[in-house]
Design an enzyme around this catalytic site. Structure first.
Site, short mmCIF file in Angstrom:
data_model
loop_
_atom_site.label_atom_id
_atom_site.label_comp_id
_atom_site.label_asym_id
_atom_site.label_seq_id
_atom_site.Cartn_x
_atom_site.Cartn_y
_atom_site.Cartn_z
CB THR A 37 -0.90 -0.01 1.26
OG1 THR A 37 -1.43 1.29 1.48
CG2 THR A 37 -0.11 -0.37 2.52
CG ASP A 38 -1.14 4.99 -0.94
OD1 ASP A 38 -1.71 4.31 -0.05
OD2 ASP A 38 -1.72 5.89 -1.57
CD GLU A 39 -3.52 3.37 4.14
OE1 GLU A 39 -3.50 3.40 5.37
OE2 GLU A 39 -4.55 3.12 3.49
CE1 TYR A 69 -3.21 -2.68 5.64
CE2 TYR A 69 -3.30 -0.33 5.13
CZ TYR A 69 -3.26 -1.65 4.72
OH TYR A 69 -3.25 -1.95 3.37
CE LYS A 80 0.20 -4.69 2.96
NZ LYS A 80 -0.14 -6.04 2.42
CG ASN A 85 -7.41 -0.98 -4.96
OD1 ASN A 85 -7.31 -2.03 -5.58
ND2 ASN A 85 -6.38 -0.16 -4.84
CG ASN A 90 -11.92 11.32 2.93
OD1 ASN A 90 -11.39 10.72 1.99
ND2 ASN A 90 -11.44 11.29 4.16
N GLY A 119 -4.62 9.96 14.67
CA GLY A 119 -3.45 9.87 13.77
C GLY A 119 -3.81 9.87 12.30
CG HIS A 120 -7.71 10.77 9.41
ND1 HIS A 120 -9.02 11.17 9.33
CD2 HIS A 120 -7.46 10.12 8.26
CE1 HIS A 120 -9.54 10.77 8.20
NE2 HIS A 120 -8.59 10.14 7.51
P1 NAD Z 1 -9.45 -7.56 2.40
O1 NAD Z 1 -9.41 -7.26 3.87
O2 NAD Z 1 -10.69 -7.30 1.65
O3 NAD Z 1 -9.07 -9.10 2.17
C1 NAD Z 1 -8.03 -9.73 2.84
C2 NAD Z 1 -8.16 -11.23 2.60
O4 NAD Z 1 -7.07 -11.89 3.28
C3 NAD Z 1 -9.45 -11.83 3.15
O5 NAD Z 1 -10.01 -12.70 2.19
C4 NAD Z 1 -9.01 -12.58 4.39
O6 NAD Z 1 -9.82 -13.71 4.69
C5 NAD Z 1 -7.60 -12.99 3.99
N1 NAD Z 1 -6.73 -13.24 5.17
C6 NAD Z 1 -6.58 -12.43 6.25
N2 NAD Z 1 -5.72 -12.98 7.12
C7 NAD Z 1 -5.30 -14.14 6.56
C8 NAD Z 1 -4.38 -15.15 6.96
N3 NAD Z 1 -3.74 -15.08 8.14
N4 NAD Z 1 -4.18 -16.20 6.15
C9 NAD Z 1 -4.84 -16.30 4.96
N5 NAD Z 1 -5.72 -15.38 4.54
C10 NAD Z 1 -5.95 -14.31 5.33
O7 NAD Z 1 -8.21 -6.76 1.80
P2 NAD Z 1 -8.06 -6.06 0.38
O8 NAD Z 1 -8.62 -4.69 0.47
O9 NAD Z 1 -8.53 -6.99 -0.67
O10 NAD Z 1 -6.47 -5.92 0.31
C11 NAD Z 1 -5.68 -6.97 -0.25
C12 NAD Z 1 -4.21 -6.56 -0.15
O11 NAD Z 1 -4.01 -5.35 -0.87
C13 NAD Z 1 -3.74 -6.31 1.27
O12 NAD Z 1 -2.44 -6.82 1.40
C14 NAD Z 1 -3.72 -4.78 1.38
O13 NAD Z 1 -2.74 -4.35 2.30
C15 NAD Z 1 -3.39 -4.39 -0.03
N6 NAD Z 1 -3.90 -3.08 -0.47
C16 NAD Z 1 -5.22 -2.75 -0.31
C17 NAD Z 1 -5.69 -1.53 -0.76
C18 NAD Z 1 -7.14 -1.16 -0.64
O14 NAD Z 1 -7.50 0.00 -0.95
N7 NAD Z 1 -8.02 -2.05 -0.24
C19 NAD Z 1 -4.81 -0.61 -1.37
C20 NAD Z 1 -3.46 -0.99 -1.52
C21 NAD Z 1 -3.02 -2.22 -1.07
P1 TYD Z 2 -10.76 3.96 4.36
O1 TYD Z 2 -11.68 3.51 3.29
O2 TYD Z 2 -10.87 3.38 5.72
O3 TYD Z 2 -9.27 3.80 3.78
P2 TYD Z 2 -7.86 4.32 4.37
O4 TYD Z 2 -8.04 4.73 5.77
O5 TYD Z 2 -7.00 3.10 4.24
O6 TYD Z 2 -7.43 5.43 3.45
O7 TYD Z 2 -10.92 5.55 4.51
C1 TYD Z 2 -10.73 6.41 3.41
C2 TYD Z 2 -10.83 7.83 3.94
O8 TYD Z 2 -12.16 8.07 4.38
C3 TYD Z 2 -9.95 8.09 5.15
O9 TYD Z 2 -9.46 9.42 5.09
C4 TYD Z 2 -10.89 7.93 6.33
C5 TYD Z 2 -12.22 8.43 5.77
N1 TYD Z 2 -13.43 7.80 6.32
C6 TYD Z 2 -14.49 8.61 6.76
O10 TYD Z 2 -14.43 9.86 6.72
N2 TYD Z 2 -15.61 8.00 7.24
C7 TYD Z 2 -15.71 6.64 7.32
O11 TYD Z 2 -16.75 6.13 7.80
C8 TYD Z 2 -14.62 5.82 6.86
C9 TYD Z 2 -14.70 4.32 6.94
C10 TYD Z 2 -13.51 6.47 6.37
#
Ligand code: NAD
Ligand code: TYD
Length: 362
Positions: free
Chosen positions: A137-139, A163, A167, A193, A262, A297-298
């Site tokens: 992630t970019d975080e 988180y 990562k 995403n 947001n 810590g937002h």
């Molecule tokens: P998600 O939380 O929707 O899915 C995570 C999946 O991993 C789930 O199916 C869960 O059951 C599985 N899982 C969790 N712990 C596990 C373990 N110990 N063993 C096996 N499986 C396990 O997450 P996502 O949003 O699909 O993200 C997927 C990846 O992409 C993550 O590594 C996340 O850090 C990265 N990522 C996500 C975003 C985003 O915006 N969602 C952006 C950049 C990177």
């Molecule tokens: P989120 O989808 O949790 O992703 P991330 O924290 O990994 O960027 O949140 C996206 C942005 O939206 C983040 O700045 C937090 C804000 N947010 C709200 O304002 N209200 C909400 O209910 C949630 C879940 C997030």
């Protein structure tokens, strides 16, 4: 054959569908099925022999070792993680267990398997061509001020949430396993995403879900925090491109060049819903917007410089935010049963009814 971890989650499930559609190459999908992993996301693959689902932990060394030896993948794409910042604040332990310790065990099993592969081979997996792709992630880069340039691959890691720290720790492991053991790794850092199958705890699906349920739309703090949104299918395409052509040991930033506060994201969703599914009382969904206490810590702003992946690998996002958000809102409107299932916890019973067992199609 490839091995995907976390392929029942949001991005993982989108990737599994896209991979099978585009390449036809079989895959093993190892997923623990936490609250975020749903077999409902993979229901369309029921009976498809190219998809082998295995319920299990990435940290289960024996299980992972056996899977690698049985299926002999040519690559591992590592999605599995705990992924929600708010949950990492209320309970960081699981994030350390899965994202750090779990990734360590997975890496060790993969290193062992990889070290026993033939150096080269006309057919089948070999040491030279094998890849371990870490989906990050970019975080990990921390937060930006409004005038900072977007994150480049060379930015230092300055994670702020549990988180992001977990990562970043796992990314460091990946880097070290490459540097020390020569494991052929690739790492991607993607921005936020959105799209189908995202659990409605993250901003975009939560807002859609709450709007339709007549609930408040919670905006943390002043709502002026900025995220750089990417449609999930674009992310999947970028990962495939990196797997195919990325250089061993390199990192690639993936983003949509689409920074949005947001507040604007929430207003856009409300106006799309006003058009596609107007409220029964004729009023706008924006009336449900409610400002709530800020997240501790937002991070103020994330933004990705996706120039390297475009220059080196020729990848660019296909969707604009307008087209992506329209597809996403439509998907949630058309999949009310899915949303109900994952939010009520009833999906496990639903899966039980559908499949009788948690593992399929094995
Ligand atoms: P998600 O939380 O929707 O899915 C995570 C999946 O991993 C789930 O199916 C869960 O059951 C599985 N899982 C969790 N712990 C596990 C373990 N110990 N063993 C096996 N499986 C396990 O997450 P996502 O949003 O699909 O993200 C997927 C990846 O992409 C993550 O590594 C996340 O850090 C990265 N990522 C996500 C975003 C985003 O915006 N969602 C952006 C950049 C990177
Ligand atoms: P989120 O989808 O949790 O992703 P991330 O924290 O990994 O960027 O949140 C996206 C942005 O939206 C983040 O700045 C937090 C804000 N947010 C709200 O304002 N209200 C909400 O209910 C949630 C879940 C997030």
């Amino acid at each position: 054959m490839i091995l995907v971890t976390g392929g029942a989650g949001f991005i993982g499930a989108n990737f599994v569908h896209s991979w099978l559609e585009r390449t036809g190459e079989a895959l093993v999908n190892l997923d623990k099925l936490t609250y975020a992993g749903n077999l409902a996301n993979l229901a369309a693959l029921r009976g498809d022999v190219r998809h082998v689902f295995v319920q299990g932990e990435i940290g289960d060394r024996e299980r992972v070792g056996a899977l690698l030896d049985t299926y002999r993948p040519r690559a591992v794409i590592h999605f599995a993680a705990e992924s929600h910042v708010d949950r990492s604040i209320s309970g960081p332990g699981e994030f350390i267990q899965t994202n750090v310790v779990g990734t360590f065990h997975l890496l060790e099993r993969v290193r062992d398997y990889w070290s026993r592969l033939p150096e080269t081979a006309a057919e089948g997996p070999n040491r030279q061509d094998f890849r371990f792709l870490q989906v990050s992630t970019d975080e990990v880069f921390g937060t930006l001020s409004p005038t900072d340039p977007p994150f480049a691959e060379s930015n230092p890691f300055l994670p702020n949430s549990p988180y992001a720290a977990s990562k970043a720790a796992s990314d460091h492991l990946i880097r070290a396993w490459h540097h020390t053991f020569d494991l052929p790794v690739l790492t991607t850092h993607c921005s936020n995403n959105y799209g189908p199958y995202q659990f409605p705890e993250k901003l975009i699906p939560l807002i859609i879900h709450n709007a339709l349920a007549g609930k408040p739309l919670p905006i943390y703090g002043d709502g002026l925090q900025v995220r750089d949104w990417l449609y999930v299918e674009d992310h999947c395409q970028a990962i495939m491109r990196v797997l195919e052509a990325g250089q061993k040991g390199e990192t690639y930033n993936i983003g949509g060049w689409n920074e949005q506060p947001n507040m604007d994201v929430v207003r856009i969703i409300c106006s799309v819903l006003d058009r596609l599914h107007p409220r029964a009382d004729g009023r706008g969904y924006a009336e449900q917007i409610t400002f709530v206490k800020d997240r501790p810590g937002h991070d103020r702003r994330y933004a990705i410089d996706a120039g390297k992946i475009e220059r080196m690998l020729g990848w660019k996002p296909a969707e604009t935010f307008d087209s992506g958000i329209l597809k996403t809102v439509r998907w949630y409107l058309d999949h009310a049963e899915w949303v109900h299932g994952v939010t009520s916890g009833a999906y496990r019973q639903w899966v039980q009814r559908q499949y009788g067992d948690a593992s399929f199609p094995v």
